[in-house]
Design a protein around this motif. Structure first.
Motif, PDB file in Angstrom:
ATOM      1  N   HIS A   1       3.094 -12.054  -5.463  1.00 32.05           N
ATOM      2  CA  HIS A   1       3.219 -12.069  -4.002  1.00 32.05           C
ATOM      3  C   HIS A   1       4.570 -12.635  -3.544  1.00 32.05           C
ATOM      4  O   HIS A   1       5.166 -12.125  -2.590  1.00 32.05           O
ATOM      5  N   ALA A   2       5.058 -13.665  -4.216  1.00 33.81           N
ATOM      6  CA  ALA A   2       6.359 -14.229  -3.867  1.00 33.81           C
ATOM      7  C   ALA A   2       7.462 -13.189  -4.059  1.00 33.81           C
ATOM      8  O   ALA A   2       8.341 -13.026  -3.211  1.00 33.81           O
ATOM      9  N   HIS A   3       7.387 -12.456  -5.167  1.00 33.63           N
ATOM     10  CA  HIS A   3       8.391 -11.424  -5.421  1.00 33.63           C
ATOM     11  C   HIS A   3       8.273 -10.273  -4.422  1.00 33.63           C
ATOM     12  O   HIS A   3       9.286  -9.758  -3.943  1.00 33.63           O
ATOM     13  N   GLU A   4       7.067  -9.879  -4.105  1.00 28.65           N
ATOM     14  CA  GLU A   4       6.883  -8.798  -3.123  1.00 28.65           C
ATOM     15  C   GLU A   4       7.451  -9.199  -1.771  1.00 28.65           C
ATOM     16  O   GLU A   4       8.144  -8.401  -1.121  1.00 28.65           O
ATOM     17  N   ARG A   5       7.176 -10.443  -1.335  1.00 27.26           N
ATOM     18  CA  ARG A   5       7.703 -10.900  -0.041  1.00 27.26           C
ATOM     19  C   ARG A   5       9.224 -10.944  -0.065  1.00 27.26           C
ATOM     20  O   ARG A   5       9.876 -10.520   0.892  1.00 27.26           O
ATOM     21  N   ARG A   6       9.790 -11.450  -1.153  1.00 25.35           N
ATOM     22  CA  ARG A   6      11.249 -11.575  -1.247  1.00 25.35           C
ATOM     23  C   ARG A   6      11.911 -10.199  -1.239  1.00 25.35           C
ATOM     24  O   ARG A   6      12.897  -9.978  -0.540  1.00 25.35           O
ATOM     25  N   ILE A   7      11.377  -9.265  -2.008  1.00 25.70           N
ATOM     26  CA  ILE A   7      11.958  -7.921  -2.056  1.00 25.70           C
ATOM     27  C   ILE A   7      11.761  -7.203  -0.722  1.00 25.70           C
ATOM     28  O   ILE A   7      12.674  -6.537  -0.233  1.00 25.70           O
ATOM     29  N   ALA A   8      10.588  -7.355  -0.116  1.00 30.48           N
ATOM     30  CA  ALA A   8      10.347  -6.724   1.193  1.00 30.48           C
ATOM     31  C   ALA A   8      11.334  -7.251   2.227  1.00 30.48           C
ATOM     32  O   ALA A   8      11.878  -6.480   3.032  1.00 30.48           O
ATOM     33  N   THR A   9      11.603  -8.540   2.200  1.00 30.00           N
ATOM     34  CA  THR A   9      12.571  -9.130   3.125  1.00 30.00           C
ATOM     35  C   THR A   9      13.961  -8.547   2.885  1.00 30.00           C
ATOM     36  O   THR A   9      14.658  -8.164   3.825  1.00 30.00           O
ATOM     37  N   ALA A  10      14.355  -8.453   1.627  1.00 26.31           N
ATOM     38  CA  ALA A  10      15.681  -7.910   1.299  1.00 26.31           C
ATOM     39  C   ALA A  10      15.768  -6.434   1.676  1.00 26.31           C
ATOM     40  O   ALA A  10      16.784  -5.991   2.223  1.00 26.31           O
ATOM     41  N   LEU A  11      14.717  -5.674   1.398  1.00 26.09           N
ATOM     42  CA  LEU A  11      14.711  -4.257   1.789  1.00 26.09           C
ATOM     43  C   LEU A  11      14.860  -4.111   3.297  1.00 26.09           C
ATOM     44  O   LEU A  11      15.516  -3.187   3.781  1.00 26.09           O
ATOM     45  N   GLY A  12      14.261  -5.032   4.039  1.00 23.86           N
ATOM     46  CA  GLY A  12      14.344  -4.993   5.494  1.00 23.86           C
ATOM     47  C   GLY A  12      15.751  -5.199   6.025  1.00 23.86           C
ATOM     48  O   GLY A  12      16.037  -4.851   7.161  1.00 23.86           O
ATOM     49  N   THR A  13      16.647  -5.751   5.207  1.00 22.84           N
ATOM     50  CA  THR A  13      18.032  -5.954   5.653  1.00 22.84           C
ATOM     51  C   THR A  13      18.893  -4.714   5.450  1.00 22.84           C
ATOM     52  O   THR A  13      20.003  -4.652   5.970  1.00 22.84           O
ATOM     53  N   LEU A  14      18.385  -3.747   4.675  1.00 22.55           N
ATOM     54  CA  LEU A  14      19.159  -2.528   4.415  1.00 22.55           C
ATOM     55  C   LEU A  14      19.068  -1.579   5.597  1.00 22.55           C
ATOM     56  O   LEU A  14      18.080  -1.590   6.336  1.00 22.55           O
ATOM     57  N   ASP A  15      20.089  -0.751   5.743  1.00 24.63           N
ATOM     58  CA  ASP A  15      19.980   0.261   6.792  1.00 24.63           C
ATOM     59  C   ASP A  15      18.929   1.286   6.344  1.00 24.63           C
ATOM     60  O   ASP A  15      18.613   1.394   5.159  1.00 24.63           O
ATOM     61  N   PRO A  16      18.338   2.016   7.296  1.00 24.77           N
ATOM     62  CA  PRO A  16      17.221   2.913   6.971  1.00 24.77           C
ATOM     63  C   PRO A  16      17.530   3.935   5.874  1.00 24.77           C
ATOM     64  O   PRO A  16      16.673   4.217   5.035  1.00 24.77           O
ATOM     65  N   ASP A  17      18.742   4.464   5.848  1.00 22.61           N
ATOM     66  CA  ASP A  17      19.078   5.445   4.815  1.00 22.61           C
ATOM     67  C   ASP A  17      19.102   4.811   3.420  1.00 22.61           C
ATOM     68  O   ASP A  17      18.611   5.401   2.449  1.00 22.61           O
ATOM     69  N   ASP A  18      19.683   3.615   3.314  1.00 20.38           N
ATOM     70  CA  ASP A  18      19.712   2.930   2.012  1.00 20.38           C
ATOM     71  C   ASP A  18      18.305   2.537   1.576  1.00 20.38           C
ATOM     72  O   ASP A  18      17.956   2.654   0.404  1.00 20.38           O
ATOM     73  N   ARG A  19      17.501   2.044   2.530  1.00 23.82           N
ATOM     74  CA  ARG A  19      16.120   1.682   2.205  1.00 23.82           C
ATOM     75  C   ARG A  19      15.363   2.911   1.709  1.00 23.82           C
ATOM     76  O   ARG A  19      14.669   2.864   0.694  1.00 23.82           O
ATOM     77  N   ALA A  20      15.525   4.045   2.377  1.00 22.73           N
ATOM     78  CA  ALA A  20      14.865   5.288   1.953  1.00 22.73           C
ATOM     79  C   ALA A  20      15.355   5.727   0.578  1.00 22.73           C
ATOM     80  O   ALA A  20      14.565   6.192  -0.255  1.00 22.73           O
ATOM     81  N   ALA A  21      16.640   5.550   0.303  1.00 22.32           N
ATOM     82  CA  ALA A  21      17.184   5.936  -1.006  1.00 22.32           C
ATOM     83  C   ALA A  21      16.562   5.093  -2.124  1.00 22.32           C
ATOM     84  O   ALA A  21      16.226   5.616  -3.187  1.00 22.32           O
ATOM     85  N   VAL A  22      16.400   3.793  -1.856  1.00 24.64           N
ATOM     86  CA  VAL A  22      15.774   2.923  -2.855  1.00 24.64           C
ATOM     87  C   VAL A  22      14.325   3.367  -3.099  1.00 24.64           C
ATOM     88  O   VAL A  22      13.888   3.521  -4.244  1.00 24.64           O
ATOM     89  N   VAL A  23      13.589   3.578  -2.033  1.00 25.68           N
ATOM     90  CA  VAL A  23      12.185   3.998  -2.154  1.00 25.68           C
ATOM     91  C   VAL A  23      12.087   5.357  -2.840  1.00 25.68           C
ATOM     92  O   VAL A  23      11.245   5.560  -3.722  1.00 25.68           O
ATOM     93  N   ASP A  24      12.961   6.282  -2.485  1.00 24.64           N
ATOM     94  CA  ASP A  24      12.941   7.609  -3.095  1.00 24.64           C
ATOM     95  C   ASP A  24      13.276   7.564  -4.580  1.00 24.64           C
ATOM     96  O   ASP A  24      12.851   8.435  -5.339  1.00 24.64           O
ATOM     97  N   ALA A  25      14.039   6.563  -5.008  1.00 23.78           N
ATOM     98  CA  ALA A  25      14.414   6.439  -6.426  1.00 23.78           C
ATOM     99  C   ALA A  25      13.293   5.852  -7.288  1.00 23.78           C
ATOM    100  O   ALA A  25      13.345   5.966  -8.516  1.00 23.78           O
ATOM    101  N   LEU A  26      12.276   5.242  -6.675  1.00 19.38           N
ATOM    102  CA  LEU A  26      11.246   4.551  -7.448  1.00 19.38           C
ATOM    103  C   LEU A  26      10.532   5.443  -8.469  1.00 19.38           C
ATOM    104  O   LEU A  26      10.374   5.026  -9.624  1.00 19.38           O
ATOM    105  N   PRO A  27      10.083   6.655  -8.133  1.00 17.22           N
ATOM    106  CA  PRO A  27       9.420   7.477  -9.153  1.00 17.22           C
ATOM    107  C   PRO A  27      10.311   7.757 -10.371  1.00 17.22           C
ATOM    108  O   PRO A  27       9.854   7.686 -11.513  1.00 17.22           O
ATOM    109  N   ALA A  28      11.577   8.040 -10.127  1.00 14.67           N
ATOM    110  CA  ALA A  28      12.486   8.298 -11.247  1.00 14.67           C
ATOM    111  C   ALA A  28      12.716   7.030 -12.066  1.00 14.67           C
ATOM    112  O   ALA A  28      12.776   7.084 -13.307  1.00 14.67           O
ATOM    113  N   LEU A  29      12.819   5.872 -11.418  1.00 17.96           N
ATOM    114  CA  LEU A  29      12.984   4.614 -12.143  1.00 17.96           C
ATOM    115  C   LEU A  29      11.734   4.288 -12.969  1.00 17.96           C
ATOM    116  O   LEU A  29      11.841   3.782 -14.097  1.00 17.96           O
TER     117      LEU A  29
END
Length: 172
Positions: free
Chosen positions: A123-151
């Protein structure tokens, strides 16, 4: 951080793009792990479990295992796993159970305290990553999320025998 030597691309004579991509991914993953570990310990000072212990707890969350099975799954030496298990036993995060298939051996199982510790860590890691993802612009955040299946697929490929470190060390 030293980079891999440039391996020429046989088709172009220039740097091999696959090697360059692998180098960038390696560097990025290393920086992500370091940044996450550092920020977690800053933001959540109670979170001090070494990653090797967390990985054992994550593996044991699925089912109790013998030390040898844990070592094989983590690709670690059995004596290394025994030492890690000893620390987790001392902390009360795991216990030894008789192995129903072989009374001469024991299985290592997650305790309720271990499950709580693992849940808190997650939970600590999820909160920390969610907070960091929230600082990205929407396109970068979408790119990270879109890369998850390939990763995730890459992680599975690296976990297969004959890929990853074995091949790299044969060349070096």
């Amino acid at each position: 951080m030293p980079s891999s030597p440039n391996v020429p691309d046989p088709a172009t004579g220039g740097p091999d793009p696959a090697v360059e991509h692998a180098r960038r991914l390696t560097d990025t993953v290393t920086r992500l792990r370091r940044a996450l570990r550092s920020s977690i310990r800053t933001d959540y000072p109670w979170e001090s479990l070494p990653m090797a212990q967390v990985e054992l707890l994550q593996t044991l969350a699925a089912a109790p295992l013998r030390v040898g099975e844990l070592a094989a799954r983590q690709r670690l030496a059995p004596n290394t796993v025994s030492g890690l298990v000893g620390k987790l036993l001392d902390a009360g995060f795991v216990d030894r159970q008789a192995d129903p298939g072989d009374r001469r051996t024991a299985r290592i199982a997650l305790t309720e305290a271990g499950r709580r510790q693992l849940d808190d860590w997650q939970h600590a890691h999820e909160r920390r990553i969610a907070t960091a993802l929230g600082t990205l612009d929407p396109d970068d955040r979408a790119a990270v999320v879109d890369a998850l299946p390939a990763l995730e697929q890459l992680a599975r490929a690296l976990a297969q025998p004959g890929t990853g470190a074995e091949q790299g060390s044969a060349a070096g």
